[in-house]
Design a protein around this motif. Structure first.
Motif, PDB file in Angstrom:
ATOM      1  N   HIS A  16       0.796  -1.230   0.000  1.00 39.39           N
ATOM      2  CA  HIS A  16       0.000   0.000   0.000  1.00 39.39           C
ATOM      3  C   HIS A  16       0.830   1.281   0.000  1.00 39.39           C
ATOM      4  CE1 HIS A  16      -2.715  -3.129   1.512  1.00 39.39           C
ATOM      5  NE2 HIS A  16      -3.627  -2.450   0.855  1.00 39.39           N
ATOM      6  N   PHE A  17       2.121   1.165  -0.246  1.00 43.49           N
ATOM      7  CA  PHE A  17       3.020   2.312  -0.174  1.00 43.49           C
ATOM      8  C   PHE A  17       2.549   3.481  -1.038  1.00 43.49           C
ATOM      9  CE2 PHE A  17       6.765   4.617  -1.726  1.00 43.49           C
ATOM     10  CZ  PHE A  17       7.253   5.083  -0.524  1.00 43.49           C
ATOM     11  N   ARG A  18       2.214   3.212  -2.285  1.00 46.53           N
ATOM     12  CA  ARG A  18       1.794   4.297  -3.190  1.00 46.53           C
ATOM     13  C   ARG A  18       0.511   4.965  -2.711  1.00 46.53           C
ATOM     14  NH1 ARG A  18       4.993   4.804  -7.481  1.00 46.53           N
ATOM     15  NH2 ARG A  18       6.121   2.990  -8.233  1.00 46.53           N
ATOM     16  N   THR A  19      -0.400   4.200  -2.176  1.00 47.12           N
ATOM     17  CA  THR A  19      -1.641   4.768  -1.647  1.00 47.12           C
ATOM     18  C   THR A  19      -1.339   5.701  -0.485  1.00 47.12           C
ATOM     19  OG1 THR A  19      -2.856   2.799  -2.299  1.00 47.12           O
ATOM     20  CG2 THR A  19      -3.896   4.218  -0.658  1.00 47.12           C
ATOM     21  N   PHE A  20      -0.448   5.282   0.412  1.00 45.68           N
ATOM     22  CA  PHE A  20      -0.070   6.134   1.544  1.00 45.68           C
ATOM     23  C   PHE A  20       0.493   7.459   1.053  1.00 45.68           C
ATOM     24  CE2 PHE A  20       1.008   1.988   3.958  1.00 45.68           C
ATOM     25  CZ  PHE A  20      -0.317   1.822   4.315  1.00 45.68           C
ATOM     26  N   ILE A  21       1.386   7.398   0.086  1.00 44.36           N
ATOM     27  CA  ILE A  21       2.001   8.618  -0.444  1.00 44.36           C
ATOM     28  C   ILE A  21       0.947   9.506  -1.103  1.00 44.36           C
ATOM     29  CG2 ILE A  21       3.654   9.534  -2.123  1.00 44.36           C
ATOM     30  CD1 ILE A  21       4.921   8.214   0.363  1.00 44.36           C
ATOM     31  N   GLU A  22       0.082   8.929  -1.916  1.00 44.11           N
ATOM     32  CA  GLU A  22      -0.954   9.708  -2.600  1.00 44.11           C
ATOM     33  C   GLU A  22      -1.886  10.385  -1.610  1.00 44.11           C
ATOM     34  OE1 GLU A  22      -2.878   7.085  -5.370  1.00 44.11           O
ATOM     35  OE2 GLU A  22      -1.033   6.787  -6.515  1.00 44.11           O
ATOM     36  N   GLU A  23      -2.196   9.715  -0.504  1.00 47.86           N
ATOM     37  CA  GLU A  23      -3.094  10.307   0.487  1.00 47.86           C
ATOM     38  C   GLU A  23      -2.437  11.450   1.246  1.00 47.86           C
ATOM     39  OE1 GLU A  23      -4.348   7.048   2.922  1.00 47.86           O
ATOM     40  OE2 GLU A  23      -5.824   6.365   1.459  1.00 47.86           O
ATOM     41  N   PHE A  24      -1.125  11.386   1.431  1.00 45.12           N
ATOM     42  CA  PHE A  24      -0.443  12.409   2.212  1.00 45.12           C
ATOM     43  C   PHE A  24       0.105  13.564   1.387  1.00 45.12           C
ATOM     44  CE2 PHE A  24      -0.443   9.117   5.467  1.00 45.12           C
ATOM     45  CZ  PHE A  24      -0.859   9.867   6.547  1.00 45.12           C
ATOM     46  N   LEU A  25       0.172  13.433   0.076  1.00 46.77           N
ATOM     47  CA  LEU A  25       0.695  14.520  -0.751  1.00 46.77           C
ATOM     48  C   LEU A  25      -0.060  15.831  -0.563  1.00 46.77           C
ATOM     49  CD1 LEU A  25       1.813  12.859  -4.091  1.00 46.77           C
ATOM     50  CD2 LEU A  25       3.241  13.963  -2.373  1.00 46.77           C
ATOM     51  N   PRO A  26      -1.386  15.830  -0.521  1.00 46.88           N
ATOM     52  CA  PRO A  26      -2.082  17.111  -0.311  1.00 46.88           C
ATOM     53  C   PRO A  26      -1.681  17.774   1.012  1.00 46.88           C
ATOM     54  CG  PRO A  26      -3.632  15.452  -1.064  1.00 46.88           C
ATOM     55  CD  PRO A  26      -2.343  14.739  -0.774  1.00 46.88           C
ATOM     56  N   LEU A  27      -1.465  16.983   2.045  1.00 42.92           N
ATOM     57  CA  LEU A  27      -1.062  17.541   3.329  1.00 42.92           C
ATOM     58  C   LEU A  27       0.342  18.115   3.253  1.00 42.92           C
ATOM     59  CD1 LEU A  27      -1.752  17.972   6.313  1.00 42.92           C
ATOM     60  CD2 LEU A  27      -0.756  15.726   6.759  1.00 42.92           C
ATOM     61  N   ILE A  28       1.236  17.420   2.569  1.00 34.26           N
ATOM     62  CA  ILE A  28       2.608  17.892   2.433  1.00 34.26           C
ATOM     63  C   ILE A  28       2.661  19.187   1.627  1.00 34.26           C
ATOM     64  CG2 ILE A  28       4.848  17.321   1.418  1.00 34.26           C
ATOM     65  CD1 ILE A  28       4.152  14.362   2.114  1.00 34.26           C
ATOM     66  N   ARG A  29       1.806  19.308   0.630  1.00 39.75           N
ATOM     67  CA  ARG A  29       1.794  20.512  -0.221  1.00 39.75           C
ATOM     68  C   ARG A  29       1.139  21.714   0.458  1.00 39.75           C
ATOM     69  NH1 ARG A  29      -0.182  16.787  -4.868  1.00 39.75           N
ATOM     70  NH2 ARG A  29       1.786  16.219  -5.826  1.00 39.75           N
ATOM     71  N   GLN A  30       0.290  21.469   1.421  1.00 35.60           N
ATOM     72  CA  GLN A  30      -0.476  22.526   2.073  1.00 35.60           C
ATOM     73  C   GLN A  30       0.406  23.328   3.024  1.00 35.60           C
ATOM     74  OE1 GLN A  30      -3.700  23.550   1.746  1.00 35.60           O
ATOM     75  NE2 GLN A  30      -3.224  25.121   3.235  1.00 35.60           N
ATOM     76  N   PRO A  31       0.410  24.662   2.893  1.00 31.07           N
ATOM     77  CA  PRO A  31       1.160  25.457   3.873  1.00 31.07           C
ATOM     78  C   PRO A  31       0.607  25.223   5.284  1.00 31.07           C
ATOM     79  CG  PRO A  31       0.474  26.820   2.020  1.00 31.07           C
ATOM     80  CD  PRO A  31      -0.223  25.494   1.873  1.00 31.07           C
ATOM     81  N   SER A  32       1.486  24.951   6.219  1.00 36.17           N
ATOM     82  CA  SER A  32       1.038  24.709   7.593  1.00 36.17           C
ATOM     83  C   SER A  32       1.622  25.722   8.568  1.00 36.17           C
ATOM     84  CB  SER A  32       1.416  23.296   8.036  1.00 36.17           C
ATOM     85  OG  SER A  32       2.819  23.128   7.972  1.00 36.17           O
ATOM     86  N   VAL A  33       2.647  26.423   8.140  1.00 32.17           N
ATOM     87  CA  VAL A  33       3.210  27.506   8.933  1.00 32.17           C
ATOM     88  C   VAL A  33       3.103  28.743   8.057  1.00 32.17           C
ATOM     89  CG1 VAL A  33       5.259  28.406  10.067  1.00 32.17           C
ATOM     90  CG2 VAL A  33       4.798  25.949  10.085  1.00 32.17           C
ATOM     91  N   SER A  34       2.206  29.612   8.439  1.00 27.74           N
ATOM     92  CA  SER A  34       1.903  30.732   7.572  1.00 27.74           C
ATOM     93  C   SER A  34       1.340  31.883   8.401  1.00 27.74           C
ATOM     94  CB  SER A  34       0.867  30.291   6.531  1.00 27.74           C
ATOM     95  OG  SER A  34       0.404  31.380   5.784  1.00 27.74           O
ATOM     96  N   PRO A  35       1.571  33.113   7.947  1.00 31.61           N
ATOM     97  CA  PRO A  35       0.923  34.232   8.614  1.00 31.61           C
ATOM     98  C   PRO A  35      -0.568  34.301   8.274  1.00 31.61           C
ATOM     99  CG  PRO A  35       2.227  35.025   6.767  1.00 31.61           C
ATOM    100  CD  PRO A  35       2.483  33.561   6.898  1.00 31.61           C
ATOM    101  N   GLU A  36      -0.977  33.507   7.288  1.00 30.26           N
ATOM    102  CA  GLU A  36      -2.382  33.487   6.872  1.00 30.26           C
ATOM    103  C   GLU A  36      -3.138  32.427   7.655  1.00 30.26           C
ATOM    104  OE1 GLU A  36      -3.555  35.773   4.800  1.00 30.26           O
ATOM    105  OE2 GLU A  36      -1.510  36.543   4.640  1.00 30.26           O
ATOM    106  N   ARG A  37      -4.096  32.840   8.423  1.00 25.87           N
ATOM    107  CA  ARG A  37      -4.884  31.918   9.238  1.00 25.87           C
ATOM    108  C   ARG A  37      -5.596  30.869   8.377  1.00 25.87           C
ATOM    109  NH1 ARG A  37      -8.246  33.533  14.367  1.00 25.87           N
ATOM    110  NH2 ARG A  37      -6.525  34.989  14.355  1.00 25.87           N
TER     111      ARG A  37
END
Length: 59
Positions: A16-37
């Protein structure tokens, strides 16, 4: 000492490695430390949704 079922875990992860990566890519791409709330909230919502998909319950 490695548990007897460790090889089952390794097989599951390899299968299931590829599925795990595909599911987490949106989270990795999303800014999580930002001045924008909105960016931080979006990241929190993505994480919440991923946890719901995995079967964990977060309200």
């Amino acid at each position: 000492m490695i548990p007897n079922h460790w090889s089952d875990y390794q097989t599951y992860i390899r299968t299931h490695f590829r599925t795990f990566i595909e599911e987490f890519l949106p989270l990795i791409r999303q800014p999580s430390v930002s001045p924008e709330r909105a960016d931080v909230r979006s990241c929190a919502h993505l994480l919440r949704d991923l946890l719901h998909i995995s079967g964990d319950r977060i309200d």
